[in-house]
Design a protein around this motif. Structure first.
Motif, PDB file in Angstrom:
ATOM      1  N   ALA A   1       0.819  -1.224   0.000  1.00 30.57           N
ATOM      2  CA  ALA A   1       0.000   0.000   0.000  1.00 30.57           C
ATOM      3  C   ALA A   1       0.852   1.273   0.000  1.00 30.57           C
ATOM      4  CB  ALA A   1      -0.953  -0.004   1.196  1.00 30.57           C
ATOM      5  N   GLN A   2       2.149   1.172   0.304  1.00 29.12           N
ATOM      6  CA  GLN A   2       3.016   2.345   0.212  1.00 29.12           C
ATOM      7  C   GLN A   2       3.195   2.799  -1.239  1.00 29.12           C
ATOM      8  OE1 GLN A   2       6.682   2.122   2.591  1.00 29.12           O
ATOM      9  NE2 GLN A   2       5.754   0.449   3.741  1.00 29.12           N
TER      10      GLN A   2
ATOM     11  N   ASP B   1      -3.211   0.591  -4.314  1.00 24.62           N
ATOM     12  CA  ASP B   1      -3.991   1.721  -3.818  1.00 24.62           C
ATOM     13  C   ASP B   1      -4.310   1.458  -2.349  1.00 24.62           C
ATOM     14  OD1 ASP B   1      -5.983  -0.263  -4.097  1.00 24.62           O
ATOM     15  OD2 ASP B   1      -7.521   1.249  -4.484  1.00 24.62           O
ATOM     16  N   SER B   2      -4.945   2.411  -1.693  1.00 28.49           N
ATOM     17  CA  SER B   2      -5.155   2.321  -0.241  1.00 28.49           C
ATOM     18  C   SER B   2      -6.071   1.177   0.164  1.00 28.49           C
ATOM     19  CB  SER B   2      -5.721   3.645   0.288  1.00 28.49           C
ATOM     20  OG  SER B   2      -6.948   3.960  -0.346  1.00 28.49           O
TER      21      SER B   2
ATOM     22  N   THR C   1      -4.974  -2.461   2.119  1.00 28.22           N
ATOM     23  CA  THR C   1      -4.895  -2.781   3.543  1.00 28.22           C
ATOM     24  C   THR C   1      -6.157  -3.487   4.029  1.00 28.22           C
ATOM     25  OG1 THR C   1      -5.670  -0.548   4.058  1.00 28.22           O
ATOM     26  CG2 THR C   1      -3.295  -0.923   4.066  1.00 28.22           C
TER      27      THR C   1
END
Length: 253
Positions: free
Chosen positions: A40-41, A81-82, A85
């Motif tokens: 996700a980074q 993308d975010s 997570t």
């Protein structure tokens, strides 16, 4: 389609540098390359954003998703993308889904390179399950036999649990290696003594060129500075060995 996962549960060990340069190297040899960024980074996604396709990495854990290769490039990125997570709270069915989606994609690509997060959640486990090959960059400054054993136990444990004993562990790849550091040289010698059969036959030496290459979104060997050219020769030698080992294991050697 061969699938190589760049994995280590520690951060800052050079996973993304290895992943993006391996993808560039393979694409230059006319292989059809899929890169999946499940971290996700999004560092690999930022570096390779020119190659982004229409399918996100997170989508590949959802039923019925297809990866469409880019027409204009031999490299296609499934970017992070975010929402990645959230996957770590999914159930194990997402792993089977990833397997199915990559099996479908195997007709469209020759090789898949997966950059993983510095943690062991469902995303990382899923990637280890689909891997035909695993490579673990390690930072010799943080090196400890205990950490190496934990990494190996994770890889072997996932293989056994999901019946993937055919996955080939290519080795521990010393990365960001400061050849002038007596401590790092000592750690490398100790690593070779105590876990030599698990150590990849090569190192990625710490050089300024890599930071510039990532910032410029180009392979380090395409930069003109002398230090970058030296780094380029060194890493291409390592990448050639990775490709050769993948080819050998694919042919049962």
């Amino acid at each position: 389609m061969k699938t190589i996962v760049i994995n280590n549960q520690k951060g800052g060990v050079g996973k993304t540098t290895v992943a993006v340069h391996l993808a560039w190297y393979m694409a230059e040899t006319n292989l059809r390359v899929l890169v999946i960024d499940v971290d996700a980074q999004s560092n690999a996604s930022d570096t390779l954003r020119h190659y982004a396709g229409s399918t996100l990495a997170a989508d590949l854990f959802k039923p019925g998703m297809r990866v469409v290769p880019r027409d204009d490039e031999s490299l296609t990125l499934a970017p992070a993308d975010s929402s990645l997570t959230d996957l770590d709270r999914s159930d194990a069915a997402a792993i089977t889904t990833l397997q199915r989606n990559l099996a479908i994609a195997s007709d469209q690509f020759d090789v898949c390179v997966i950059d993983t997060p510095p943690s062991l959640g469902l995303r990382s486990v899923g990637c280890l399950v689909v891997a035909s090959h695993v490579l673990a960059p390690i930072y010799l400054e943080d090196y400890s036999i205990k950490g190496v054993k934990g990494l190996m136990q994770t890889v072997i444990g996932v293989q056994r649990r999901y019946g993937r004993q055919d996955t080939k562990f290519l080795g521990l790849l010393p990365s960001n290696f400061n050849t002038k550091s007596p401590r790092q040289r000592m750690h490398l010698e100790q690593l070779l003594r105590e876990a030599g059969k698990y150590v990849f036959p090569g190192q990625i030496v710490a050089r300024d060129g890599y930071a510039e290459a990532v910032a410029e979104r180009l392979p380090v060997w395409k930069l003109k500075r002398r230090s970058a050219q030296e780094a380029g020769r060194e890493i291409r030698d390592v990448l050639a060995k990775i490709v050769a080992q993948m080819d050998e294991s694919a042919h049962g050697a």
